[in-house]
Design an enzyme around this catalytic site. Sequence first.
Site: not given
Ligand SMILES: Cc1ncc(COP(=O)(O)O)c(C=O)c1O
Length: 377
Positions: A119, A189, A213
């Site tokens: 991520w 994040d 989550k």
């Molecule tokens: C740590 C993290 N950041 C970003 C995201 C991306 O999220 P989204 O699908 O809401 O764009 C996720 C998705 O699982 C994630 O676990």
Amino acid sequence: MKQKVYTLKAVDSKESYPGLVYNFGAGPAMLPREVMQLARAEFLDWHGAGMSVMEMSHRSDEFMSIATQTEADFREILAIPDNYKVLFSQGGASSQFAMVPLNLLAGKKTADYFHTGLWSGKALKEAERFCKVNVITNEDNDALLSVPEAETWSLDPDAAYVYYTDNETISGVRFPAIPDVADVPLVTDMTSNLLSKPFDVSRYGVIFAGAQKNIGPPGLVIVIIREDLLGHAPKHIPSMYNYTIQAKSNSMYNTPPTYSWYISGLVLKWIKGQGGLEAMERMSHARSDSLYQAIDKSDFYNNLVDPKYRSRMNVPFTLAGDSLNEKFASEAKDHGLVALEGHRSVGGMRASMYNAMPEEGVDTLISFMQEFERTNG
Ligand SMILES: Cc1ncc(COP(=O)(O)O)c(C=O)c1O
């Protein structure tokens, strides 16, 4: 009209819903059953409004009361100081990968990014479209299963901000502490661990999390932003991607994800009722400690992450042979334990255990794992 107001109450036991499973998926994830039951009771007619929250105007008094209460509870739970705005936005956490550089560069040309997993890797790739990215990572660690130690960091003195992912959902790696970056705005994040532990919001410039989550259903991303970071975005950026415009309109620049906002509000009430973030942290430690212990004392299962950086939310593990993966996932499903397959980029298995995962779910998983090892080891 007479108002019918329901409250959160103890859940019908699993026997009332024999088909319910323990969902170990990385997200969207389990929601507290009390919340689902309350949402069901209020579904058709919210507090005597004669309609569902899903049907209400986002500018109606009814929805405004939900929105205001949700923000107040969120602020209270996280002890958010007054000089921070909270945005209830759309576009998922991924939209923030662009919004952060678009809004925070403010004329600067570089940003520091910790690369500790998939991520943060995605976030820094997106940022490279807008600025020079100074990457901080463990060079000799291809699998990205740890966090670089502070003495190895080489931060750029001209960086507009420092960015990191507090919990890497896929590899199950978490920052052991908030990185100390002096006066540079710190951005994180927390999609997979916001609301799972208390922490000091005032250490940050921006915190964001997709809701799906620990917070609520998908469709909502919550952003906490320090006020002095607003107002510096270049004029040409899209209005929807401008934090200042979103903040000025109280997240109502356009139609927000109202139902996700409402359910998240119920989840916040549930968190308060359970004892707040201290209780969430205790529960996350109890769940993850028992699973890591079960993995570590077995020769059949393995988790490769250094215990210092192990996630409290996502526990990836491998079996004695990859050929057993399919069998494991399928037999687990027969025991009501679903979505245990690891992310396609790493394989193996992964148990994601967010706030709403009951301890019995983890106990059931551990008993199943022990039995699977006995018959396949
Ligand atoms: C740590 C993290 N950041 C970003 C995201 C991306 O999220 P989204 O699908 O809401 O764009 C996720 C998705 O699982 C994630 O676990």
